[in-house]
Design a protein around this motif. Structure first.
Motif, PDB file in Angstrom:
ATOM      1  N   GLY A  62       6.813  27.727 -11.652  1.00  0.00           N
ATOM      2  CA  GLY A  62       7.968  27.253 -12.509  1.00  0.00           C
ATOM      3  C   GLY A  62       8.446  25.913 -12.172  1.00  0.00           C
ATOM      4  N   GLU A  63       9.635  25.317 -12.644  1.00  0.00           N
ATOM      5  CA  GLU A  63      10.186  24.148 -12.577  1.00  0.00           C
ATOM      6  C   GLU A  63      10.456  24.031 -11.137  1.00  0.00           C
ATOM      7  OE1 GLU A  63      10.644  21.888 -14.755  1.00  0.00           O
ATOM      8  OE2 GLU A  63       9.646  23.292 -16.383  1.00  0.00           O
ATOM      9  N   GLN A  64      10.836  25.084 -10.376  1.00  0.00           N
ATOM     10  CA  GLN A  64      11.089  24.783  -8.893  1.00  0.00           C
ATOM     11  C   GLN A  64       9.991  24.808  -7.853  1.00  0.00           C
ATOM     12  OE1 GLN A  64      14.391  24.194  -8.252  1.00  0.00           O
ATOM     13  NE2 GLN A  64      14.433  24.361 -10.606  1.00  0.00           N
ATOM     14  N   ALA A  65       8.853  25.047  -8.640  1.00  0.00           N
ATOM     15  CA  ALA A  65       7.651  24.644  -7.539  1.00  0.00           C
ATOM     16  C   ALA A  65       7.557  23.378  -6.884  1.00  0.00           C
ATOM     17  CB  ALA A  65       6.217  25.015  -8.391  1.00  0.00           C
ATOM     18  N   ALA A  66       7.186  23.077  -5.487  1.00  0.00           N
ATOM     19  CA  ALA A  66       7.242  21.889  -5.001  1.00  0.00           C
ATOM     20  C   ALA A  66       5.968  21.990  -4.052  1.00  0.00           C
ATOM     21  CB  ALA A  66       8.483  21.597  -4.190  1.00  0.00           C
ATOM     22  N   PHE A  67       5.094  20.825  -3.996  1.00  0.00           N
ATOM     23  CA  PHE A  67       3.897  20.850  -2.989  1.00  0.00           C
ATOM     24  C   PHE A  67       4.055  19.560  -2.339  1.00  0.00           C
ATOM     25  CE2 PHE A  67       2.880  18.554  -7.092  1.00  0.00           C
ATOM     26  CZ  PHE A  67       2.116  17.557  -6.473  1.00  0.00           C
ATOM     27  N   ASN A  68       3.318  19.842  -1.246  1.00  0.00           N
ATOM     28  CA  ASN A  68       2.819  18.634  -0.180  1.00  0.00           C
ATOM     29  C   ASN A  68       1.636  18.106  -0.066  1.00  0.00           C
ATOM     30  OD1 ASN A  68       5.816  18.156   1.453  1.00  0.00           O
ATOM     31  ND2 ASN A  68       5.527  20.388   0.852  1.00  0.00           N
ATOM     32  N   VAL A  69       1.606  17.144   0.141  1.00  0.00           N
ATOM     33  CA  VAL A  69      -0.126  16.633   0.323  1.00  0.00           C
ATOM     34  C   VAL A  69      -0.265  15.984   1.771  1.00  0.00           C
ATOM     35  CG1 VAL A  69      -1.963  15.046  -0.674  1.00  0.00           C
ATOM     36  CG2 VAL A  69      -0.331  16.220  -2.290  1.00  0.00           C
ATOM     37  N   ILE A 191      -4.956  14.231  -7.492  1.00  0.00           N
ATOM     38  CA  ILE A 191      -4.777  13.753  -6.279  1.00  0.00           C
ATOM     39  C   ILE A 191      -5.766  12.746  -5.725  1.00  0.00           C
ATOM     40  CG2 ILE A 191      -4.090  14.100  -3.690  1.00  0.00           C
ATOM     41  CD1 ILE A 191      -3.339  17.165  -4.966  1.00  0.00           C
ATOM     42  N   GLY A 192      -5.406  11.337  -5.405  1.00  0.00           N
ATOM     43  CA  GLY A 192      -6.697  10.513  -5.287  1.00  0.00           C
ATOM     44  C   GLY A 192      -6.034   9.535  -3.839  1.00  0.00           C
ATOM     45  N   ILE A 193      -7.155   8.882  -3.109  1.00  0.00           N
ATOM     46  CA  ILE A 193      -6.932   8.060  -2.270  1.00  0.00           C
ATOM     47  C   ILE A 193      -8.021   7.159  -2.226  1.00  0.00           C
ATOM     48  CG2 ILE A 193      -8.380   9.419  -0.635  1.00  0.00           C
ATOM     49  CD1 ILE A 193      -6.824   8.295   1.595  1.00  0.00           C
ATOM     50  N   ASP A 194      -7.537   5.772  -2.375  1.00  0.00           N
ATOM     51  CA  ASP A 194      -8.260   4.496  -2.519  1.00  0.00           C
ATOM     52  C   ASP A 194      -8.123   3.805  -1.120  1.00  0.00           C
ATOM     53  OD1 ASP A 194      -9.110   4.323  -5.562  1.00  0.00           O
ATOM     54  OD2 ASP A 194      -6.886   5.097  -5.539  1.00  0.00           O
ATOM     55  N   ASN A 195      -9.342   3.015  -0.745  1.00  0.00           N
ATOM     56  CA  ASN A 195      -9.314   2.227   0.341  1.00  0.00           C
ATOM     57  C   ASN A 195      -9.141   0.735  -0.331  1.00  0.00           C
ATOM     58  OD1 ASN A 195     -10.049   0.522   2.618  1.00  0.00           O
ATOM     59  ND2 ASN A 195     -11.495   2.034   3.342  1.00  0.00           N
ATOM     60  N   VAL A 196      -8.139   0.115   0.022  1.00  0.00           N
ATOM     61  CA  VAL A 196      -7.865  -1.361  -0.506  1.00  0.00           C
ATOM     62  C   VAL A 196      -7.965  -2.393   0.809  1.00  0.00           C
ATOM     63  CG1 VAL A 196      -6.606  -0.499  -2.616  1.00  0.00           C
ATOM     64  CG2 VAL A 196      -5.391  -1.128  -0.341  1.00  0.00           C
ATOM     65  N   THR A 197      -8.462  -1.850   1.440  1.00  0.00           N
ATOM     66  CA  THR A 197      -8.623  -2.755   2.801  1.00  0.00           C
ATOM     67  C   THR A 197      -9.390  -4.209   2.489  1.00  0.00           C
ATOM     68  OG1 THR A 197      -8.788  -0.934   4.357  1.00  0.00           O
ATOM     69  CG2 THR A 197      -9.391  -2.920   5.154  1.00  0.00           C
ATOM     70  N   PRO A 198      -8.706  -5.258   2.688  1.00  0.00           N
ATOM     71  CA  PRO A 198      -9.335  -6.702   2.492  1.00  0.00           C
ATOM     72  C   PRO A 198     -10.649  -6.723   3.211  1.00  0.00           C
ATOM     73  CG  PRO A 198      -7.144  -6.941   3.040  1.00  0.00           C
ATOM     74  CD  PRO A 198      -7.331  -5.322   3.498  1.00  0.00           C
ATOM     75  N   PHE A 199     -11.541  -7.335   2.665  1.00  0.00           N
ATOM     76  CA  PHE A 199     -12.778  -7.378   3.370  1.00  0.00           C
ATOM     77  C   PHE A 199     -13.365  -8.753   3.337  1.00  0.00           C
ATOM     78  CE2 PHE A 199     -17.493  -5.555   3.807  1.00  0.00           C
ATOM     79  CZ  PHE A 199     -16.943  -5.044   5.129  1.00  0.00           C
ATOM     80  N   ALA A 200     -13.493  -9.514   4.456  1.00  0.00           N
ATOM     81  CA  ALA A 200     -14.071 -10.894   4.473  1.00  0.00           C
ATOM     82  C   ALA A 200     -15.210 -11.101   3.675  1.00  0.00           C
ATOM     83  CB  ALA A 200     -14.185 -11.372   5.896  1.00  0.00           C
ATOM     84  N   GLU A 201     -15.426 -12.034   2.892  1.00  0.00           N
ATOM     85  CA  GLU A 201     -16.792 -12.403   2.337  1.00  0.00           C
ATOM     86  C   GLU A 201     -17.957 -12.389   3.262  1.00  0.00           C
ATOM     87  OE1 GLU A 201     -18.674 -13.096  -1.265  1.00  0.00           O
ATOM     88  OE2 GLU A 201     -16.360 -13.248  -1.082  1.00  0.00           O
ATOM     89  N   ILE A 221      -4.999  18.353   2.662  1.00  0.00           N
ATOM     90  CA  ILE A 221      -4.333  19.653   2.770  1.00  0.00           C
ATOM     91  C   ILE A 221      -3.217  19.772   1.838  1.00  0.00           C
ATOM     92  CG2 ILE A 221      -3.343  21.187   4.346  1.00  0.00           C
ATOM     93  CD1 ILE A 221      -4.729  20.165   6.500  1.00  0.00           C
ATOM     94  N   LEU A 222      -3.190  20.614   0.975  1.00  0.00           N
ATOM     95  CA  LEU A 222      -1.986  21.018   0.152  1.00  0.00           C
ATOM     96  C   LEU A 222      -1.487  22.208   0.210  1.00  0.00           C
ATOM     97  CD1 LEU A 222      -4.573  19.176  -1.447  1.00  0.00           C
ATOM     98  CD2 LEU A 222      -3.335  19.732  -3.600  1.00  0.00           C
ATOM     99  N   THR A 223       0.014  22.111   0.221  1.00  0.00           N
ATOM    100  CA  THR A 223       0.679  23.364   0.315  1.00  0.00           C
ATOM    101  C   THR A 223       1.866  23.382  -0.642  1.00  0.00           C
ATOM    102  OG1 THR A 223       2.264  22.218   1.951  1.00  0.00           O
ATOM    103  CG2 THR A 223       0.416  23.461   2.935  1.00  0.00           C
ATOM    104  N   VAL A 224       2.154  24.460  -1.116  1.00  0.00           N
ATOM    105  CA  VAL A 224       3.222  24.627  -2.145  1.00  0.00           C
ATOM    106  C   VAL A 224       4.090  25.795  -1.768  1.00  0.00           C
ATOM    107  CG1 VAL A 224       1.909  26.559  -3.336  1.00  0.00           C
ATOM    108  CG2 VAL A 224       3.451  25.093  -4.626  1.00  0.00           C
TER     109      VAL A 224
END
Length: 452
Positions: A62-69, A191-201, A221-224
């Motif tokens: 319901g509205e009170q559900a809360a999760f962690n990533v 839920i997503g994760i991106d790698n935006v590390t600069p990378f030399a030419e 890991i996800l918990t609720v």
């Protein structure tokens, strides 16, 4: 289930590929590590090396559900070996001493090896309420600075003869989380994760350089609280279509922990719901898709020189070797096959029926063409020509008769186990792979005193 307990399960995936059997840097296998869960810098655009990992899960609440990533990954760190040109009492306060980098070096019996270690990274986000992130995703940038550490290695005379140089590069990423309401109390979380590390030419064509800036073995890991996650492997009927539409790239979520479904593990290795660490397992083998008993026996069979190299890899490899040598006969016996319930199954697992050996009329002995045959007798296998590859492989093997079966068409089948099979006890219990069937004219009774 406590988060630490879930981490223990996740670590079986986390360190898959950290160090692979035969646990030696000289092995080609260990030059191709970090094979799962890789999230590479976006600037490194190579086919097959993704820069994003994304998982979608269903949540009832319901509205009170809360999760962690909790996103977790390994950051690769190089370890170089430097031999000092001139041994020194102390390292200089600025810069580094004159040295030569070498792949390996023995300092008074201590073997130093160039290697790649790993740093555990974890980024936590939450608690988040799905109702609060419907319109705009929650975004969390993160970064870890590079570092360089120099460890002195002293010889027996107290002088520094060599150094171990550990180097890690700066890495940057972004985590994003968004919710979509599917019903009054059902949410789809992305839920997503991106790698935006600069990378030399100059490095953009070098995968090895990209690997040092990648996230390895990435998982989440996800918990609720005040809610429950929905299995994507076995969803309720009313959510089957919604589960089928969940998109997972680079990871797949399964339920972990207790039956309250309050936690999920999004893993780069596809698992069943409610995976668990086998209580018989003595510890991490860093090769989680293998079997503990097989790897343990292989470690024990390594040469002394191979074991010395393994012990020189790092503390984890050394602990694995020491733990393996400390196993007792009882410890080894516990690794030799276990049948148990899986939490997702409703009934007790029983040993499988073995085809013709199941519910067929049994004989204690058989007299045929003047030959006597009985359960417990030793026989030599004489399979007919034209049989399958297994029959050919067993030709001339010595076996023991475990059962004599007469089927409902009055044909006789003799079940045997091999004398030299280490798993003969499994065959005697009726398990496949260790129990074989032959017709009576394919076996030759051995007279007392003959054979091994």
């Amino acid at each position: 289930m406590k988060l630490d307990s879930i981490r223990a399960i996740a670590n079986a995936v986390f360190y898959e590929g950290y160090i692979l059997y035969p646990y030696r840097p000289s092995s080609i296998k260990n030059r191709q590590r970090w094979t799962i869960g890789g999230v590479f810098p976006k600037a490194f655009d190579q086919q097959g090396d993704a820069s994003r990992m994304e998982t979608q899960v269903l949540l009832r609440g319901g509205e009170q559900a809360a999760f962690n990533v909790h996103f977790r990954f390994l950051q690769v760190m190089t370890r170089e070996v430097g031999q000092l040109v001139t041994p020194a009492q102390e390292l200089p306060e600025e810069g580094e001493p004159a040295l030569t980098r070498v792949p390996s070096l023995n300092v008074d019996g201590r073997e130093l090896l160039a290697w790649e270690e790993a740093i555990e990274r974890e980024i936590a986000l939450g608690p988040l309420r799905p109702a609060d992130i419907q319109e705009v995703a929650t975004v969390l940038p993160f970064r870890f600075e590079g570092a360089r550490e120099v460890e002195p290695v002293r010889a027996k005379d107290g002088c520094i003869a060599a150094v171990l140089i550990r180097t890690s590069h700066k890495i940057q990423g972004v985590i994003d989380v968004k919710a979509q309401r599917l019903a009054t109390d059902v949410w789809k979380l992305t839920i997503g994760i991106d790698n935006v590390t600069p990378f030399a030419e100059v490095d953009r064509e070098a995968r090895a350089a990209a690997q040092l800036r990648a996230f390895a073995s990435t998982h989440a890991i996800l918990t609720v609280e005040d809610g429950a996650f929905v299995s994507l492997l076995d969803p309720a009927d009313d959510l089957r279509e919604a589960a089928a539409q969940c998109r997972n790239v680079g990871a797949f979520p399964v339920l972990v922990g207790g039956q309250d479904n309050s936690a999920m593990l999004a893993s780069p290795i596809i698992l069943y719901d409610h995976p668990a660490i086998a209580p018989e397992s003595p510890g991490d083998l860093f090769d989680g898709t293998e079997i503990d008993e097989i790897l343990t026996l292989r470690i024990l069979a390594m040469t002394d020189a191979e074991k010395r190299e393994m012990a020189s890899v790092d503390a984890r490899a050394r602990a694995l070797l020491e733990r393996t040598h400390a196993l007792t006969a009882e410890d080894m016996a516990r690794l030799h096959g276990v049948m148990r319930d899986h939490p997702s199954q409703g009934s007790q697992i029983e040993p499988p029926p073995m085809g013709r050996d199941h519910e067929k009329p049994r004989l204690v002995s058989l007299l045929d063409s003047g030959r006597s045959l009985c359960v417990g007798a030793r026989v030599r296998l004489r399979p007919k020509s034209g049989g399958d590859i297994m029959d050919i492989a067993l030709k001339d093997k010595i076996a023991v008769v475990e059962a004599i079966e007469r089927d409902f068409e009055d044909r006789i089948h003799v079940a045997v186990t091999l004398i030299d099979d280490p798993g003969r006890d499994l065959g005697a219990a009726g398990f496949p792979g260790h129990r074989f069937f032959f017709s009576q004219d394919e076996i030759e009774p051995i007279a007392a005193g003959d054979g091994p």
